[in-house]
Design an enzyme around this catalytic site. Structure first.
Site, mmCIF file in Angstrom:
data_model
loop_
_atom_site.group_PDB
_atom_site.id
_atom_site.type_symbol
_atom_site.label_atom_id
_atom_site.label_comp_id
_atom_site.label_asym_id
_atom_site.label_seq_id
_atom_site.Cartn_x
_atom_site.Cartn_y
_atom_site.Cartn_z
ATOM 1 N N ASP A 148 38.424 55.324 -20.002
ATOM 2 C CA ASP A 148 38.871 55.044 -18.636
ATOM 3 C C ASP A 148 39.318 56.358 -18.002
ATOM 4 O OD1 ASP A 148 39.492 53.653 -16.417
ATOM 5 O OD2 ASP A 148 41.326 52.735 -17.201
ATOM 6 N N CYS A 462 60.460 41.827 8.390
ATOM 7 C CA CYS A 462 61.718 42.222 8.999
ATOM 8 C C CYS A 462 61.320 42.940 10.292
ATOM 9 C CB CYS A 462 62.469 43.184 8.072
ATOM 10 S SG CYS A 462 63.737 44.117 8.951
#
Ligand code: IVH
Length: 741
Positions: A148, A462
């Site tokens: 990987d 928010c």
């Protein structure tokens, strides 16, 4: 006949896959894990099979490029393809999250087809057919760990490394010879004198990755998310010397046919031995077996070895040992037929959910985070996991105190995939949806919108832009690699700069002094040690801020945390408008509904629109539809945003589009070139890269302002236009001469 309603589902999944491809390749900012992507792709393929959709109409993963500004590009002699994948689909496991021996798999054909073994079995059948081999005939296969890392192509000539290149988009990659040489990852000299190419993987061993992250943390810098990204980021550092001693290593596994002039054994396994003899590192886990059943069994047992390795592997690659047969079989558009990659299932562990905390993002979005009893998964301790939104918590009926299954497949953020209801404590309560921002206590805004697959998504925001968490996240984003790339402006530093020095806007960062920064006390690190920022780090941060100033408009825009304005659109806008004041004037005109600006954005044009555009001289604005334009231009023209940009300009930050010049060449600098036709040796983007690096400009069309048309074979109308306008026409040899040889 009415159309099948499932076609709409398929189209939505298709669009979704393309979006995730873009996020992964172009932005290096995936929103979903590799295994979630694979699941989506699996569901898509199954539906496409049911609907009998033709192969050429299906989604194809077309990797974007890993190209970075300022790097020279080269065309690979043979494209760098990827391998076909064999993984078990999420709902096809017989034991949750585990691949099992062949005799424990379902015998039902359809169920089996969706397991990794079913796919490997089908591959073996197809290859035996291609090669006219009976089922009982031997089929030697080489099994190699799938590293990987970061793919690399190396060219040697006369026993020396002469070029190293990244995969790029598979066709053209970036030249990283200096970086590879300095890293010490591969031999710079080999015994073989003939010219040859070898491909493999560069990787960062876990210990080197940890050491690097410790250093980054100590300098208050951003930590790397995983060794793969860490390695890719390091190999793209312009100061190659900084790579010395950083511990990057390599495994090589493939000598592409065509380029080399020497005789190699016609066996992949023996070629690995040849590579070893040349001084390359070959993965010690590579073996030769007979037939796919033996290969699959070896994959299962290699899961025991995997945790003992000093690097990440995400599967095993099976290749025909007979390289001559492999070359005869050729390739599909994306994959060679000589190999297939088995993917390990993502690692999962059960643990207890202790609490749910709420994170506030840079745009104010609230995300629930699972606080977990620490558990070791894929060699790292996981104590937090992400959940997309509160609706997902409710849909999965996840409660505090529950035993949950957490998954990590070498990805960035671990995820909660399931709840073990048998272990639910009696008093476990559902998690309430937030009503107030946990940071600034402002009442939360709930937004309901369908996602690309048509499912309703609920998000909580928010709405207070001055909320301390939003401020911190925005500053962190401003300094991130995708934006202004300010080294030394990591999370810990942003926190103190906000909390102790009252910084709330990116432009204020440029007014900071080393004297203010040096005495600041940073939060305790993982070892609970308190640290002061210190003079050296403070000086480095001030220097990094100063280096960031000429980054140019695209990077500034990408760093503003404007919803809908990512790196690609930022580049498009900077390229189109050239500087901030021109862009702002356009954005204001658009928001005010001025015809020319509105028409420039509109995509579905009626005949009268086109006529009006021609009359007004409107040039269409690429890369932005009207929904994006509405939100992006509204945010850009808001007074607080304009104030930030004014502040940046006052601080000396460049708000002009930037041209990257790495090595200005007098004959080329400032000159405008148009390329046409096929050149004998240079690829189109390679030539463009060389011209830009030398300070020149390239354009797609010939005009009176064009200085040179570079004509290759089969040059067409652009060459005619050049002759008509009397523009100088040169060939590749002349271009190379102008570039200095
Ligand atoms: S053979 C056609 N062997 O995995 C590509 N690939 O899709 C030939 N990889 O990106 C690749 N370890 O970079 C091969 N032992 C190995 C590998 C390997 C890792 C990577 C490769 C490619 C992907 C396969």
């Amino acid at each position: 006949m009415p159309t099948d309603p499932r076609l709409a589902d398929l189209a939505r999944m298709h669009a979704d896959l393309e979006r995730h491809d873009r996020l992964y390749y172009a932005k290096a900012a995936p929103e979903i894990s590799d295994s979630e992507y694979d699941d989506l792709k699996d569901r898509y393929e199954r539906l496409a099979d049911d609907l009998e959709v033709l192969a050429e109409q299906r989604h194809q993963k077309t990797p974007g490029s890993d190209h970075s500004e300022g790097f020279q590009t080269v065309r690979h002699d043979l494209p760098m393809l990827s391998l076909e994948k064999a993984n078990t689909e999420a709902d096809a496991f017989v034991v949750a999250g585990e691949d099992v021996a062949i005799d424990r798999l379902p015998t039902d054909r359809d169920a089996r087809k969706r397991t990794s073994w079913g796919k490997l079995e089908a591959w073996e059948r197809a290859r035996r057919k291609d090669l006219a081999l009976a089922d009982s005939a031997p089929l030697p296969l080489v099994l190699e760990p799938k590293i990987d890392g970061m793919s690399v192509s190396l060219i040697y000539d006369g026993g020396k490394l002469i070029r190293a290149a990244t995969r790029g988009d598979g066709v053209e990659g970036d030249v990283i010879t200096a970086q590879v040489e300095a890293s010490g990852a591969v031999p710079v000299t080999v015994k073989e004198q003939a010219r040859f190419e070898v491909r493999g993987e560069l990787y960062l061993p876990r210990a080197a990755f940890d050491a690097l992250n410790r250093d980054l943390l100590a300098a208050g810098d951003k930590v790397l998310v995983n060794p793969r990204n860490g390695c890719a980021g390091m190999m793209k550092r312009k100061d190659a010397e900084a790579l010395r001693g950083k511990g990057v290593k390599s495994f090589l596994y493939f000598v592409p046919p065509g380029l080399h002039r020497m005789t190699l054994p016609a066996s992949q396994f023996e070629r690995l031995a040849w590579l070893t003899a040349q001084g390359f590192q070959v993965h010690p886990g590579s073996v030769r077996v007979d037939g796919m059943a033996a290969a699959y069994t070896q994959c299962l047992s290699y899961t025991q070895v995997r945790p003992t390795l000093d690097h990440d592997i995400d599967g095993m690659v099976m290749k025909l040992d007979d390289t001559a047969a492999g070359e005869r079989l050729g390739e599909t558009e994306h994959h060679p037929r000589w190999g297939i990659a088995y993917k390990f299932p993502p690692e999962r562990r059960a643990t207890v959910l202790k609490a749910i905390t709420v994170q506030v993002g840079k745009t104010g979005r609230l995300t629930p985070v699972a606080e977990l009893e620490p558990v070791l998964i894929a060699q790292s301790t996981v104590s937090r996991a992400s959940l997309h939104n509160f609706a997902e918590l409710a849909a999965k009926d996840i409660r505090i105190g529950d035993t949950v299954v957490v998954q990590k497949a070498g990805e960035i953020i671990p995820q909660v995939v399931a709840v073990d209801l048998t272990k639910r404590p009696k008093n476990a309560k559902p998690v309430p949806w937030p009503t107030h921002c946990p940071t600034c206590a402002t009442a939360v805004v709930e937004e309901r919108r369908p996602d690309p697959s048509g499912k309703e998504n609920v998000s909580h925001y928010c709405p207070n832009p001055a909320c301390a968490d939003q401020v911190r996240e925005r500053l962190r984003h401003f300094g991130s690699r995708d934006a202004m790339d300010i080294r030394g402006l990591g999370s810990a530093v942003v926190n103190v700069v906000v909390d102790k020095l009252g910084v709330t806007r990116p432009d204020q960062l440029f007014a900071l002094t080393a004297a203010q920064l040096a005495p600041l006390e940073l939060e305790a690190d993982v070892n609970d040690t308190k640290r002061t920022f210190g003079k050296k780090n403070a000086d480095n941060l001030i220097a990094a801020l100063s280096t960031a100033k000429p980054q140019g408009l695209a990077k500034v825009l990408a760093g503003l945390s404007v919803n809908g304005l990512g790196s690609k659109l930022s580049e498009d806008l900077a390229g189109r408008f050239g500087d901030w004041s021109t862009l702002l004037a356009f954005a204001r005109a658009y928001v005010a509904g001025e015809r020319a600006a509105v028409l420039a954005v509109r995509k579905k044009l009626k005949a009268e629109d086109k006529a009006e555009m021609a009359k007004l001289g409107v040039v269409p604005l690429a890369g932005v539809d009207d929904t994006t334009a509405d939100t992006v231009f509204r945010q850009l023209t808001a007074a607080p945003m304009v104030a930030v940009l004014d502040g940046l300009a006052t601080a000396g930050v460049s708000l002009s589009a930037k041209q990257v010049v790495t090595n200005a060449v007098a004959a080329v600098a400032g000159k405008s070139f148009v390329l046409t036709g096929t050149m004998p040796s240079l690829g189109r983007s390679e030539a463009e890269g060389l011209i830009k690096a030398a300070g020149g400009k390239t354009s797609g069309s010939v005009s009176k302002k064009t200085d040179y048309v570079v004509a290759g074979a089969e040059a067409g109308s652009k060459l005619d236009k050049a002759k008509e306008l009397g523009v100088a026409v040169i060939d590749e040899a002349e271009l190379k001469r102008m570039l200095g040889g």
